[in-house]
Write a protein that holds these residues in place. Structure first.
Motif, PDB file in Angstrom:
ATOM      1  N   ASP A  69       0.833  -1.213   0.000  1.00  0.00           N
ATOM      2  CA  ASP A  69       0.000   0.000   0.000  1.00  0.00           C
ATOM      3  C   ASP A  69       0.863   1.257   0.000  1.00  0.00           C
ATOM      4  N   GLU A  70       1.956   1.206   0.772  1.00  0.00           N
ATOM      5  CA  GLU A  70       2.836   2.400   0.849  1.00  0.00           C
ATOM      6  C   GLU A  70       3.392   2.745  -0.527  1.00  0.00           C
TER       7      GLU A  70
ATOM      8  N   LEU B 200       2.248   1.844  -3.438  1.00  0.00           N
ATOM      9  CA  LEU B 200       1.162   2.235  -4.343  1.00  0.00           C
ATOM     10  C   LEU B 200       0.726   3.682  -4.077  1.00  0.00           C
ATOM     11  N   THR B 201       0.637   4.027  -2.794  1.00  0.00           N
ATOM     12  CA  THR B 201       0.228   5.395  -2.444  1.00  0.00           C
ATOM     13  C   THR B 201       1.252   6.403  -2.961  1.00  0.00           C
ATOM     14  N   GLN B 202       2.514   6.066  -2.818  1.00  0.00           N
ATOM     15  CA  GLN B 202       3.576   6.965  -3.311  1.00  0.00           C
ATOM     16  C   GLN B 202       3.444   7.172  -4.825  1.00  0.00           C
TER      17      GLN B 202
ATOM     18  N   LEU C 130       0.731   6.751  -6.662  1.00  0.00           N
ATOM     19  CA  LEU C 130      -0.499   7.490  -6.979  1.00  0.00           C
ATOM     20  C   LEU C 130      -0.331   8.980  -6.676  1.00  0.00           C
ATOM     21  N   GLU C 131       0.297   9.264  -5.535  1.00  0.00           N
ATOM     22  CA  GLU C 131       0.496  10.684  -5.179  1.00  0.00           C
ATOM     23  C   GLU C 131       1.348  11.389  -6.224  1.00  0.00           C
TER      24      GLU C 131
END
Ligand code: FMN
Length: 264
Positions: free
Chosen positions: A30-31, A33-35, A37-38
């Motif tokens: 998740d970390e 992926l979030t990076q 996406l951001e």
């Protein structure tokens, strides 16, 4: 500002990128992926007319009619999103009255920039990606599978994951720069120019054995196919794609209308 050295490393990341179609069985956290996406959403925007739906469940993509590479870990669909903007406008007491064609155009611009940012972010973190261009034609199934409202429309799909080093992909050729980047005025390509474009692309793809390895060929529906895989080239492939084979009426505009866009 970046230092020059970091800047050059950054360019190397971009220039060494290639589409990845085989992935390791290694989860994307998740970390991470979030990076990614951001970073995607930090792209320039016209009106933030884009949204993305992601899933780790390939079956959902298949249910939505989007075939994806089987070993990919995360699948994404990028959308033009007019609904969120219209809700903001309502709160502001304004009625949407924009030309939908232009809104779609701006949406495609926003999505494209975001997708490219995201591609580079994935690359920089050691992941690879591949895009799926036929997503717009699957808008009905995508809307049903992912609960997407009208006036939110798929532009492109993507899969990401950690590249399988066994795949050994090569950097694909591009047209010579001067054939596509022009100073001050358009270059009206001569016959020789076009030959040069074709040579660069075709020799590149053939020497890499791209079509032999991938066994990809667009079938000819109306004449005998006399080109073997050894001679099948990029310019032949792209020409076949843009002839009649994929033309069944004018599907996209009808699909867009079905999804609430006013294109009359
Ligand atoms: C809008 C778009 C749609 C694409 N659709 C597909 C696709 O459906 N399947 C696929 O395997 N690759 C797809 N690709 C990847 C291209 O084949 C690839 O980017 C191109 O051949 C250049 O190779 P490279 O990305 O390795 O440099 C797509 C790329 C773009 C930009």
């Amino acid at each position: 500002m970046q230092s020059e050295k970091t800047g050059m490393q950054f360019l190397d990341v971009i220039k060494n990128r290639r589409s990845i179609r085989e992935f390791l069985d290694k989860p994307v956290t998740d970390e991470v992926l979030t990076q990614i996406l951001e970073t995607g959403f930090s792209a320039p925007f016209a009106a933030q007319l884009c949204s993305v739906i992601y899933t780790r469940n390939r079956d959902k993509m298949l249910e939505a009619g989007l075939w994806t590479y089987p070993t990919a870990q995360v699948h994404l669909i990028y959308f033009i999103d007019l609904v969120r903007l219209e809700k903001i406008m309502t709160k502001r007491g304004h009625l949407y009255g924009y030309d939908d064609m232009m809104a779609i155009w701006l949406g495609v611009q926003d999505v494209s920039l975001m997708v490219e940012n995201l591609t580079i972010a994935a690359e920089a973190l050691g992941l690879g990606s591949v895009l799926y261009g036929l997503a717009p034609l699957k808008a009905d199934e995508i809307a049903k599978t992912f609960n997407v409202p009208k006036r939110v429309f798929p532009v492109v799909g993507m899969s990401i994951g950690y590249p399988d080093p066994e795949e050994n992909t090569e950097i694909r050729p591009r047209f010579p720069l001067e054939m596509a980047a022009f100073e001050n005025e358009y270059r009206h390509h001569s016959d020789d120019d076009i030959d040069l474009c074709m040579k660069k692309m075709d020799e590149g793809y053939i020497s890499q054995g791209y079509y032999i390895k991938s066994k990809t060929k667009v079938p000819l529906e109306d004449k005998e196919d006399t080109i073997g895989f050894d001679k099948y080239s990029w310019s032949e492939h792209i020409s076949r794609k843009f002839r009649s084979a994929f033309r069944i009426g004018n599907p996209l505009i009808e699909i867009l209308r079905r999804h609430g866009f006013d294109l009359d």
